[in-house]
Write a protein that holds these residues in place. Structure first.
Motif, PDB file in Angstrom:
ATOM      1  N   VAL A  86       0.841  -1.197   0.000  1.00  0.00           N
ATOM      2  CA  VAL A  86       0.000   0.000   0.000  1.00  0.00           C
ATOM      3  C   VAL A  86       0.875   1.246   0.000  1.00  0.00           C
ATOM      4  CG1 VAL A  86      -2.048  -0.992   1.024  1.00  0.00           C
ATOM      5  CG2 VAL A  86      -0.198  -0.247   2.487  1.00  0.00           C
TER       6      VAL A  86
ATOM      7  N   LEU B 105      -0.736   4.659  -0.538  1.00  0.00           N
ATOM      8  CA  LEU B 105      -1.579   5.083   0.594  1.00  0.00           C
ATOM      9  C   LEU B 105      -0.707   5.553   1.745  1.00  0.00           C
ATOM     10  CD1 LEU B 105      -4.492   2.563   0.971  1.00  0.00           C
ATOM     11  CD2 LEU B 105      -4.607   4.986   0.556  1.00  0.00           C
ATOM     12  N   TYR B 106       0.419   4.855   1.932  1.00  0.00           N
ATOM     13  CA  TYR B 106       1.357   5.237   2.987  1.00  0.00           C
ATOM     14  C   TYR B 106       1.876   6.654   2.747  1.00  0.00           C
ATOM     15  CZ  TYR B 106       5.750   5.293   5.569  1.00  0.00           C
ATOM     16  OH  TYR B 106       6.797   5.641   6.381  1.00  0.00           O
TER      17      TYR B 106
ATOM     18  N   PHE C  12       0.441   8.982   1.025  1.00  0.00           N
ATOM     19  CA  PHE C  12      -0.672   9.900   1.219  1.00  0.00           C
ATOM     20  C   PHE C  12      -0.896  10.161   2.712  1.00  0.00           C
ATOM     21  CE2 PHE C  12      -5.404  10.664   0.939  1.00  0.00           C
ATOM     22  CZ  PHE C  12      -5.267  11.912   0.376  1.00  0.00           C
ATOM     23  N   ALA C  13      -0.821   9.071   3.494  1.00  0.00           N
ATOM     24  CA  ALA C  13      -1.012   9.189   4.943  1.00  0.00           C
ATOM     25  C   ALA C  13       0.075  10.068   5.546  1.00  0.00           C
ATOM     26  CB  ALA C  13      -0.999   7.810   5.586  1.00  0.00           C
TER      27      ALA C  13
ATOM     28  N   LEU D 217      -1.386  -0.593  -5.758  1.00  0.00           N
ATOM     29  CA  LEU D 217      -1.059   0.491  -4.852  1.00  0.00           C
ATOM     30  C   LEU D 217       0.427   0.514  -4.533  1.00  0.00           C
ATOM     31  CD1 LEU D 217      -4.208   0.064  -4.258  1.00  0.00           C
ATOM     32  CD2 LEU D 217      -3.716   1.163  -2.119  1.00  0.00           C
TER      33      LEU D 217
END
Lengths: 390, 199
Positions: free
Chosen positions: A161, A164-165, A167-168, A221
């Motif tokens: 991911v 997503l990481y 983005f986080a 992702l």
């Protein structure tokens, strides 16, 4: 930055620059030699131990992370020099040219100066949060680099991911600013933190949608897989910047807003808020805030290179271009984006706050939302979509 | 081994920060501890192998919800002394509510079991990644629940907008379209002004 002005610094900052630069280069050489010995098979047994045993893997991760950290830190030094030279050229002046040959040691003189100065904590500040804020910022800024693939297989943590990481981590970056703004217990920092939070949350929305379109096209992702999905026979025309051109532009502008760069640097607008959330920070605490901004710019550029410019891929997919190592292409792409960041800062005037919000919510959000639907429909009905379920 | 170590690290931080949320004197510190608790919970998800949930927890709760939460708490002018005043008077009621909640929690947790309906649900095959497996279940078997959840959130959002949106009369509003449509021909008027007369 006093060394940006063409005054001659005192001799102590020259010495500091030389020592700092020398130490940085020495560290890089040591790390490079260790890495070369391990990767080159000279310590095959050691390499196997590092891949197979638990302790060895832990040690390998630490070494890889350290190598990445040192490279990113050196890149920030290069970034300071590079940006000032770019701005100097735009303004038809010389830029930094005093410390070291051609002024290349200016960033190290800067770093040294920040470290030896006295940190001042305001009496009314909330001490814990005040000290924690720059640390939070800098840790989060560096953490994002763990998943950036600089070449095929050259990544510290190749997680599923990855995007997503990223983005986080970039959405957590706002905490350093909010904490700094609140803990300073002062008017300008608090106003700056307010602006920053609203701005970063607004532009994250469109960044999120841009990321969704990219991962729909790539079907993964994982950042390395996203780069591999751009590896077509069309070379640079097959990278996502062309098929997703509106999203590429939205991403670039949003990343300017996300890193609080001009023309969206409302959080540290000198004429309104002095230096924004950094007003009360001095010495090494300020250095950490300053480093965070630089690392965030580099991270956003690397992210643009990976998502839209084909990461380590060669622009022309045939020899002799494919013989050039992927990391060279990656760095070229990343620094091209950094150059665009610097040029934007040099000649685009600052936005007004209501214009900034309007751009985020009334222009970028509808366009990116529409593009998500459009891209999904095109992928579904033309069968171009990646087969994820397989 | 490593998993156990990280489990204890994350769970200790999680429980510790959850306690600190209640006991912190400063409400802003409480929110910061709440954020720490969220992040540690994301760490626990990672250990379980639920990397997608972990990242979504960080993005949604920490990255968006808690930011707004933190801001509201920061901008409220909280008087700590007055907050502490009623502590003893409200203690019996507080204890009663705590007891009821505690009893309910014990009752629910002790009777907890995987429902036969959910147990028979589509189990993702082991080859799929976490995210793909979640998507396959969410968009096929539970698609109506998913859409219903989306509609509930949409309703809440529209409600918030309706409550806060006031169209004030007598206020000059900006019309971006009209501004951009202006040209020098329509915006600038040249007049011959006689001396000492004005327009």
């Amino acid at each position: 930055m006093s060394s940006a002005t063409p005054t001659r610094p005192d001799s102590s900052s020259n010495w500091l620059a030389i020592i700092g630069g020398g130490a940085a280069v020495a560290v890089v050489f040591v790390v490079a030699i260790v890495w070369w010995l391990v990767a080159g098979g000279y310590f095959a047994a050691l390499g196997r131990w590092m891949h197979e045993s638990d302790l060895g893997s832990a040690l390998r991760y630490i070494l890889e992370a350290l190598a990445m950290l040192v490279c990113v830190l050196l890149s920030t030094a290069v970034l300071i020099y590079f940006e000032r030279k770019v701005w100097g050229s735009v303004h038809i002046r010389r830029g930094p040219n005093v410390v070291g040959p051609w002024g290349i040691l200016t960033p190290f003189a800067d770093f040294g100066k920040f470290i030896i100065k006295e940190p001042i904590i305001p009496a009314g500040a909330n001490k814990g949060a005040f000290l924690l804020a720059p640390l939070v910022s800098v840790v989060l800024a560096f953490a994002g680099w763990a998943v950036i693939p600089v070449n095929d297989g050259w990544v510290v943590a190749d997680i599923n991911v990855g995007i997503l990481y990223l983005f986080a981590v970039s959405s957590l970056g706002v905490y350093g600013i909010i904490m700094a703004g609140w803990a300073s217990n002062s008017k300008y920092p608090l106003l700056s933190a307010l602006r920053s939070a609203a701005q970063m949350v607004s532009y994250e929305v469109s960044i999120g949608f841009v990321i969704v379109t990219v991962l729909m096209c790539a079907g993964s992702l994982n950042l390395s897989d996203i780069v591999r999905a751009q590896d077509t026979r069309f070379g640079l025309l097959g990278w996502y910047w062309l098929p997703l051109l509106p999203m590429f532009i939205i991403f670039f502008v949003s990343s300017l807003a996300e890193t609080n760069r001009p023309p969206f640097d409302l959080t540290e607008a000198e004429s309104e808020l002095v230096a924004g959330y950094m007003v009360e920070y001095s010495a090494s605490l300020f250095l950490l805030q300053f480093l965070t901004e630089l690392v965030a710019i580099l991270l956003m550029s690397a992210m643009t290179a990976v998502l839209f410019l084909g990461g380590w891929l060669s622009p022309l997919p045939f020899p002799p271009f494919t013989w050039i190592p992927g990391i060279v292409w990656f760095l070229l792409k990343m620094w091209s984006v950094v150059f665009c960041f610097s040029m934007v800062k040099a000649f685009v005037p600052r936005y007004r706050y209501d214009q900034l919000m309007r751009l985020g919510w009334k222009v970028f959000l509808p366009i990116s939302l529409f593009m998500v639907v459009l891209v999904a429909a095109v992928l579904e009905f033309t069968g171009l979509g990646a087969n994820v379920s397989g | 081994m490593a998993e156990a170590v990280f489990f204890w690290i994350f769970s200790t931080i999680l429980v510790g920060s959850a306690v600190a949320v209640i006991f912190a004197r400063n409400p802003v510190h409480s929110v910061l501890f709440l954020i720490l608790a969220f992040v540690s919970a994301a760490g626990l998800f990672l250990i379980l192998g639920a990397e997608f949930l972990a990242m979504i927890l960080v993005v949604v709760y920490v990255g968006a919800v808690a930011v707004l939460f933190l801001f509201i708490v920061m901008l409220l002018d909280v008087d700590f002394a007055r907050m502490k005043e009623g502590f003893v008077t409200y203690l019996p009621q507080g204890l009663l509510i705590a007891f009821v909640f505690g009893a309910e929690l014990v009752y629910v947790v002790s009777g907890w079991a995987v429902s036969p309906h959910a147990a028979g649900a589509a189990t993702p095959s082991g080859t799929l990644s976490n995210t793909a497996a979640l998507g396959e279940v969410l968009y096929t078997r539970y698609v109506y629940f998913f859409q219903a959840a989306g509609f509930i959130l949409l309703t809440a959002m529209i409600g918030a907008i309706v409550i806060t949106l006031h169209h004030k009369v007598g206020v000059k509003r900006q019309d971006i379209g009209a501004q951009n449509a202006r040209t020098p021909e329509t915006a600038i008027e040249l007049r011959k002004v006689p001396s000492r007369v004005g327009i």
